[in-house]
Write an enzyme that holds these catalytic residues in place. Structure first.
Site, mmCIF file in Angstrom:
data_model
loop_
_atom_site.group_PDB
_atom_site.id
_atom_site.type_symbol
_atom_site.label_atom_id
_atom_site.label_comp_id
_atom_site.label_asym_id
_atom_site.label_seq_id
_atom_site.Cartn_x
_atom_site.Cartn_y
_atom_site.Cartn_z
ATOM 1 N N ARG A 33 -58.388 -47.611 90.597
ATOM 2 C CA ARG A 33 -57.582 -46.391 91.316
ATOM 3 C C ARG A 33 -56.531 -47.152 91.836
ATOM 4 O O ARG A 33 -55.080 -46.986 92.302
ATOM 5 C CB ARG A 33 -57.607 -45.575 92.042
ATOM 6 C CG ARG A 33 -58.479 -44.420 91.642
ATOM 7 C CD ARG A 33 -58.650 -43.123 92.521
ATOM 8 N NE ARG A 33 -60.740 -43.954 93.586
ATOM 9 C CZ ARG A 33 -59.562 -44.095 94.639
ATOM 10 N NH1 ARG A 33 -58.918 -43.398 96.059
ATOM 11 N NH2 ARG A 33 -60.894 -44.180 96.046
ATOM 12 N N HIS A 35 -54.992 -49.847 91.101
ATOM 13 C CA HIS A 35 -54.400 -50.093 90.166
ATOM 14 C C HIS A 35 -53.043 -48.533 88.830
ATOM 15 O O HIS A 35 -52.393 -48.367 88.659
ATOM 16 C CB HIS A 35 -54.638 -50.690 88.493
ATOM 17 C CG HIS A 35 -55.326 -51.382 88.740
ATOM 18 N ND1 HIS A 35 -56.855 -52.490 89.199
ATOM 19 C CD2 HIS A 35 -55.211 -53.168 89.293
ATOM 20 C CE1 HIS A 35 -57.179 -54.007 89.457
ATOM 21 N NE2 HIS A 35 -55.704 -54.259 89.491
ATOM 22 N N GLN A 59 -53.359 -68.951 88.614
ATOM 23 C CA GLN A 59 -53.292 -68.755 89.364
ATOM 24 C C GLN A 59 -54.850 -69.362 90.612
ATOM 25 O O GLN A 59 -55.117 -68.316 90.846
ATOM 26 C CB GLN A 59 -52.865 -67.344 89.793
ATOM 27 C CG GLN A 59 -53.428 -66.046 88.925
ATOM 28 C CD GLN A 59 -52.921 -64.498 89.842
ATOM 29 O OE1 GLN A 59 -52.299 -64.760 88.351
ATOM 30 N NE2 GLN A 59 -52.971 -64.196 89.801
ATOM 31 N N LEU A 180 -59.427 -51.484 97.622
ATOM 32 C CA LEU A 180 -59.707 -52.087 96.541
ATOM 33 C C LEU A 180 -59.527 -52.761 96.505
ATOM 34 O O LEU A 180 -58.106 -53.198 95.970
ATOM 35 C CB LEU A 180 -59.295 -50.252 95.891
ATOM 36 C CG LEU A 180 -59.824 -48.944 95.960
ATOM 37 C CD1 LEU A 180 -58.940 -48.429 95.224
ATOM 38 C CD2 LEU A 180 -61.473 -49.204 95.979
ATOM 39 N N SER A 181 -60.315 -53.282 95.117
ATOM 40 C CA SER A 181 -60.259 -54.825 94.899
ATOM 41 C C SER A 181 -60.935 -54.858 93.503
ATOM 42 O O SER A 181 -62.082 -54.342 93.886
ATOM 43 C CB SER A 181 -60.132 -55.473 96.127
ATOM 44 O OG SER A 181 -60.342 -57.237 95.585
ATOM 45 N N ARG A 183 -62.679 -57.513 93.161
ATOM 46 C CA ARG A 183 -63.325 -58.373 94.131
ATOM 47 C C ARG A 183 -64.590 -57.395 95.040
ATOM 48 O O ARG A 183 -65.626 -58.469 95.042
ATOM 49 C CB ARG A 183 -63.076 -59.115 94.972
ATOM 50 C CG ARG A 183 -61.652 -60.145 93.678
ATOM 51 C CD ARG A 183 -61.575 -61.539 94.616
ATOM 52 N NE ARG A 183 -60.826 -62.683 93.827
ATOM 53 C CZ ARG A 183 -59.684 -62.557 93.460
ATOM 54 N NH1 ARG A 183 -59.036 -62.310 93.920
ATOM 55 N NH2 ARG A 183 -59.026 -63.802 92.602
#
Ligand code: PAF
Length: 281
Positions: A33, A35, A59, A180-181, A183
């Site tokens: 969510r 994104h 990265q 939120l991630s 990962r």
């Protein structure tokens, strides 16, 4: 929604959209969510909305497990479609074999994630520059969750005079308060419960009495963190990302930033401290 995998095709499309408002949300996929909120923010401002999914090897450090980064292209495409995305760019062979450029932003990259992950921000600014060149958006949207990354991209866009407006979208939290991630999927249930301390510590630092010196505010937060390793908890100037002096109260708009590890999962979170209103005479 059209899916584009070819870099030259995406660039030709970008060219053909010249003169129109083109919004762009770059991502590494495994969309949540956070994104989709960026897509929803950008959608009404633009005639065309492009999202990219690319897990950028530049990265990641050799010790990071790039191959382990979570992926779900089918789920991602469904979410993009629902968010009104026009073009989903999933490049194949994004860097040509002759690629030899690095974009390095100095100053705001020297501390925090820049110090913990050498080379990370050079990888981010390099991929974002190339994505900007290929997609040719008029608006680029990035999340405040990665607050230092947002600062790096704003600096780069300004310094290189790129004709792109950078928008930012607020960090989105899960019901338990965890930022939120992508990962988060790697946390065990027990780690996830422990990780709730991060936003609580940030809020405690933010909500501490305004007269307290920054160092005392931070001590309150540090005492609340239960992690395997606290990489940093800091109050920083929201433009320069320099830490505020420990001995003085927070007298300007600032950001409280934290990064902590649970096993080998690193979690980042942050919250704003607004500048106190001027005392009336
Ligand atoms: O925030 C991310 O997902 C990435 O760092 C970005 C901006 C897409 C560049 O690879």
């Amino acid at each position: 929604m059209r899916i584009i995998r070819d870099v030259a095709e995406m660039q030709a499309l970008g060219q053909s959209l010249r003169g129109h408002e083109v919004g762009f949300v770059p991502t590494m996929g495994y969309l949540h969510r956070g994104h989709t909120s960026l897509m929803e923010l950008t959608r009404p401002l633009c005639e065309h909305l492009v999202v990219s999914i690319y897990v950028n090897p530049l990265q990641f450090a050799p010790t990071d497990d790039l191959a382990r980064y979570p992926r779900d292209l089918i789920g991602d495409a469904t979410k993009c479609e629902a968010a009104g995305v026009d073009f989903l760019f999933i490049p194949e062979g994004f860097y040509p074999a002759t690629f030899r450029t690095q974009v390095i932003v100095s100053g705001v990259t020297s501390r925090w994630e820049g110090a913990e992950r050498p080379g990370h921000f050079a990888g981010v600014s390099t991929v974002v520059s190339r994505l900007f060149g290929v997609v040719q958006p008029t608006v680029g949207c990035f999340g405040e969750k990665d607050f230092q990354q947002l600062t790096v991209i704003r600096s780069m866009t300004r310094d290189l005079a790129l004709p792109i407006r950078i928008l930012s979208g607020p960090l989105v939290r899960d019901d338990d308060g965890l930022a939120l991630s992508s990962r988060n999927v790697y946390l065990t249930p027990e780690q996830r419960v422990r990780a709730r301390c991060l936003h609580r510590a940030l809020f405690a630092v933010r909500d501490a009495p305004a007269h307290l010196p920054a160092g005392e505010r931070l001590a309150l937060g540090v005492a609340m963190v239960d992690s395997d390793k606290l990489d940093y908890l800091a109050i920083v100037d929201s433009e320069s990302l320099e830490p505020l002096p420990d001995g003085l109260p927070v007298d300007r708009s600032a950001r409280v930033i934290v990064t902590a590890r649970y096993g080998n999962v690193r979690l980042l979170d942050n919250v704003a401290i607004e500048a106190a209103p001027e005392a009336s005479p």
